[in-house]
Write an enzyme that holds these catalytic residues in place. Structure first.
Site, short mmCIF file in Angstrom:
data_model
loop_
_atom_site.label_atom_id
_atom_site.label_comp_id
_atom_site.label_asym_id
_atom_site.label_seq_id
_atom_site.Cartn_x
_atom_site.Cartn_y
_atom_site.Cartn_z
N ASN A 9 0.87 -1.18 0.00
CA ASN A 9 0.00 0.00 0.00
C ASN A 9 0.91 1.23 0.00
OD1 ASN A 9 -1.88 1.98 0.39
ND2 ASN A 9 -2.44 1.38 2.47
N TRP A 10 1.03 1.84 -1.17
CA TRP A 10 1.95 2.99 -1.29
C TRP A 10 1.35 4.26 -0.70
CZ3 TRP A 10 4.34 2.92 -6.94
CH2 TRP A 10 5.19 1.82 -7.05
N LYS A 11 0.05 4.23 -0.42
CA LYS A 11 -0.65 5.43 0.08
C LYS A 11 -0.40 6.61 -0.87
CE LYS A 11 -0.36 3.38 4.59
NZ LYS A 11 -0.18 3.50 6.02
N HIS A 96 -9.72 1.22 4.55
CA HIS A 96 -8.46 1.48 5.25
C HIS A 96 -8.69 2.53 6.35
CE1 HIS A 96 -4.38 2.73 6.14
NE2 HIS A 96 -4.00 1.56 5.64
N GLU A 98 -7.05 4.95 7.28
CA GLU A 98 -6.76 6.34 6.91
C GLU A 98 -7.92 6.97 6.13
OE1 GLU A 98 -2.90 5.66 5.18
OE2 GLU A 98 -2.09 5.27 7.17
N GLU A 166 -5.69 -4.72 10.65
CA GLU A 166 -4.72 -3.64 10.82
C GLU A 166 -5.05 -2.84 12.08
OE1 GLU A 166 -2.51 -2.49 7.11
OE2 GLU A 166 -4.30 -1.27 7.10
N GLY A 172 1.88 2.99 10.63
CA GLY A 172 2.51 4.26 10.27
C GLY A 172 3.67 4.68 11.17
N SER A 214 3.15 -1.66 10.48
CA SER A 214 4.60 -1.70 10.77
C SER A 214 5.25 -3.05 10.43
CB SER A 214 4.88 -1.34 12.23
OG SER A 214 4.45 -0.02 12.51
N GLY A 235 2.86 -1.01 4.32
CA GLY A 235 2.87 0.40 3.95
C GLY A 235 4.28 0.88 3.67
P1 PGA Z 1 2.69 0.74 7.64
O1 PGA Z 1 1.22 0.89 7.04
O2 PGA Z 1 3.27 -0.55 7.15
O3 PGA Z 1 3.44 1.93 7.16
O4 PGA Z 1 2.53 0.74 9.16
C1 PGA Z 1 0.39 -0.23 6.88
C2 PGA Z 1 -0.95 0.16 6.30
O5 PGA Z 1 -1.49 1.23 6.65
O6 PGA Z 1 -1.51 -0.57 5.46
#
Ligand code: PGA
Length: 254
Positions: A9-11, A96, A98, A166, A172, A214, A235
């Site tokens: 997930n590149w966001k 997600h 976010e 998650e 994050g 993470s 991420g």
């Molecule tokens: P992260 O994000 O690996 O940077 O903690 C994971 C995600 O939000 O899918």
């Protein structure tokens, strides 16, 4: 056993198409050599088509980070499941945390899940608690999220569903830490129990559950071996191809 599913997930990264192409090309180099792993890279929409033209074979696909629930019409800024399907996209992340933080409700997550499944897309449905309390009330939170998201989803559409667990506190740069594999294992049992109540035991046991939050090259293997999961949602670490390649290789090990 099916393949291990690793989703990048590149966001909202990277900033340029050139950089996106570099990261994808590097990632693909490793991903396409691995027999036991299905890799899916989810870039921002603006890069999806270009990156899709770089796909060769099926081992490293391009997915989407979101989808809208209506098919077409006056919905400024949105992209529908039908559009994704017609563009050859097979995987989409839904719900997600976010997106939920910026107002996506359980009802919207439910509509998006249904729309994408009806269109034949694999839906990576994200659930996870904000905090882990000592009385384990977070299980109720996960139950609510799952039950809302799956409202009206018939069993015959669930074969394209994946659940991503998650925990928000583990996601994050600000995260305290990743979950422990033991903590994730417990949650996967709980998720399977809910699925068994809702559908049936066989479906619940076969549902691919992924862990996200993470994930890095040091903990990836532990989650896959001891976390009760069949894949990972990655991420930050997916933006550095050398690092992500290590995760992919760990996932490929029998
Ligand atoms: P992260 O994000 O690996 O940077 O903690 C994971 C995600 O939000 O899918």
């Amino acid at each position: 056993m099916g393949k291990v599913i690793i989703i990048a997930n590149w966001k909202m990264n990277p900033l340029s198409l050139t950089e996106a192409k570099r990261i994808f090309t590097d990632t693909k180099k490793t991903a396409q050599t691995l027999r036991n792993v299905q890799s899916v890279v989810c870039p921002p929409f603006i890069y999806v088509n270009e990156l899709k033209s770089l796909v060769s074979g099926r081992r490293c696909l391009i997915g989407a980070q979101d989808v809208f629930f209506e098919r077409n019409g006056a919905y400024t800024g949105e992209i529908s499941a039908a559009m994704l399907a017609k563009a050859g996209i097979k995987y989409v992340i839904v719900g997600h945390s976010e997106k939920r933080t910026f107002g996506e409700t359980d009802e919207v997550v439910n509509k998006k899940t249904l729309a994408a499944l009806k269109e034949g897309l694999h839906v990576v449905l994200c659930v996870g608690e904000r905090e882990r309390d000592e009385h384990a009330l977070y299980f109720d939170f996960i139950r609510r999220e799952l039950e809302h998201a799956l409202k009206g989803v018939p069993k015959n559409l669930t074969h394209k569903l994946l659940i991503a667990y998650e925990p928000i506190w583990a996601i994050g740069r600000e995260a305290k830490s990743a979950d422990t594999p033991a903590g994730t294992f417990e949650t996967t049992l709980f998720i399977r129990k809910i699925l068994a109540e809702r559908y049936d035991k066989k479906m619940a046991m076969n549902m691919p559950i992924l862990y996200g939050g993470s994930v890095n090259k040091k903990n990836a293997r532990e989650f896959l071996v001891h976390g009760g999961v069949q894949g990972l949602l990655v991420g930050r670490a997916s933006l550095t191809p050398a690092h992500f390649a290590e995760i992919l290789k760990e996932a490929d090990r029998p």
